[in-house]
Design a protein around this motif. Structure first.
Motif, PDB file in Angstrom:
ATOM      1  N   UNK A 143     -41.662 -18.430-118.591  1.00 23.78           N
ATOM      2  CA  UNK A 143     -41.810 -18.359-117.131  1.00 23.78           C
ATOM      3  C   UNK A 143     -41.447 -16.974-116.622  1.00 23.78           C
ATOM      4  N   UNK A 144     -40.374 -16.408-117.141  1.00 19.97           N
ATOM      5  CA  UNK A 144     -39.942 -15.078-116.690  1.00 19.97           C
ATOM      6  C   UNK A 144     -40.969 -14.019-117.084  1.00 19.97           C
ATOM      7  N   UNK A 145     -41.533 -14.145-118.293  1.00 22.84           N
ATOM      8  CA  UNK A 145     -42.576 -13.199-118.700  1.00 22.84           C
ATOM      9  C   UNK A 145     -43.804 -13.285-117.787  1.00 22.84           C
ATOM     10  N   UNK A 146     -44.195 -14.504-117.426  1.00 18.21           N
ATOM     11  CA  UNK A 146     -45.325 -14.677-116.514  1.00 18.21           C
ATOM     12  C   UNK A 146     -45.005 -14.058-115.166  1.00 18.21           C
ATOM     13  N   UNK A 147     -43.835 -14.355-114.639  1.00 23.31           N
ATOM     14  CA  UNK A 147     -43.427 -13.817-113.341  1.00 23.31           C
ATOM     15  C   UNK A 147     -43.416 -12.290-113.363  1.00 23.31           C
ATOM     16  N   UNK A 148     -42.822 -11.701-114.391  1.00 23.65           N
ATOM     17  CA  UNK A 148     -42.775 -10.245-114.471  1.00 23.65           C
ATOM     18  C   UNK A 148     -44.172  -9.644-114.582  1.00 23.65           C
ATOM     19  N   UNK A 153     -46.909 -10.942-113.295  1.00 27.24           N
ATOM     20  CA  UNK A 153     -47.532 -11.043-111.966  1.00 27.24           C
ATOM     21  C   UNK A 153     -46.989 -10.003-111.014  1.00 27.24           C
ATOM     22  N   UNK A 154     -45.683  -9.807-111.042  1.00 27.24           N
ATOM     23  CA  UNK A 154     -45.054  -8.841-110.134  1.00 27.24           C
ATOM     24  C   UNK A 154     -45.482  -7.420-110.487  1.00 27.24           C
ATOM     25  N   UNK A 155     -45.543  -7.106-111.762  1.00 28.31           N
ATOM     26  CA  UNK A 155     -45.923  -5.753-112.173  1.00 28.31           C
ATOM     27  C   UNK A 155     -47.387  -5.454-111.885  1.00 28.31           C
ATOM     28  N   UNK A 156     -48.245  -6.459-111.919  1.00 21.34           N
ATOM     29  CA  UNK A 156     -49.664  -6.238-111.648  1.00 21.34           C
ATOM     30  C   UNK A 156     -49.966  -6.130-110.170  1.00 21.34           C
ATOM     31  N   UNK A 157     -49.059  -6.592-109.296  1.00 19.22           N
ATOM     32  CA  UNK A 157     -49.299  -6.518-107.859  1.00 19.22           C
ATOM     33  C   UNK A 157     -49.168  -5.104-107.319  1.00 19.22           C
ATOM     34  N   UNK A 158     -48.383  -4.272-107.995  1.00 18.91           N
ATOM     35  CA  UNK A 158     -48.164  -2.916-107.463  1.00 18.91           C
ATOM     36  C   UNK A 158     -49.223  -1.945-107.866  1.00 18.91           C
TER      37      UNK A 158
END
Length: 87
Positions: free
Chosen positions: A75-80, A82-87
């Motif tokens: 879950x943390x890998x998925x979240x990271x 997603x967050x890194x691709x938004x910027x």
């Protein structure tokens, strides 16, 4: 344990990035009641060849983590990601 980690754990973890956040439990005792964690412990008991080892020895001897920790890392890998691709 390599056999378990390569063939069984991926099956139990399929889709864990989506369904596992609601399955997370904060206490070790409740986490150990999960049927998938019970199956993991049964396999480790066969590998370690001990009938009733304590939980610390059972997880440390084959260098394993409970399934909930594996799901949390997914879950943390998925979240990271997603967050890194938004910027």
């Amino acid at each position: 344990m390599d056999l378990h980690n390569s063939m069984i754990r991926p099956v139990y973890s399929y889709g864990a990035r989506v369904w596992s956040p609601e399955k997370f439990v904060l206490t070790f005792e409740n986490a150990m009641r999960n049927p998938m964690a019970e199956e993991q412990r049964a396999f480790m008991r066969r590998v370690v060849t001990a009938k009733n080892p304590n939980m610390t020895c059972l997880y440390r001897e084959p260098a394993q983590r409970p399934m909930q920790l594996h799901w949390a890392s997914l879950v943390v890998r998925l979240w990271n990601g997603l967050v890194n691709n938004e910027s």
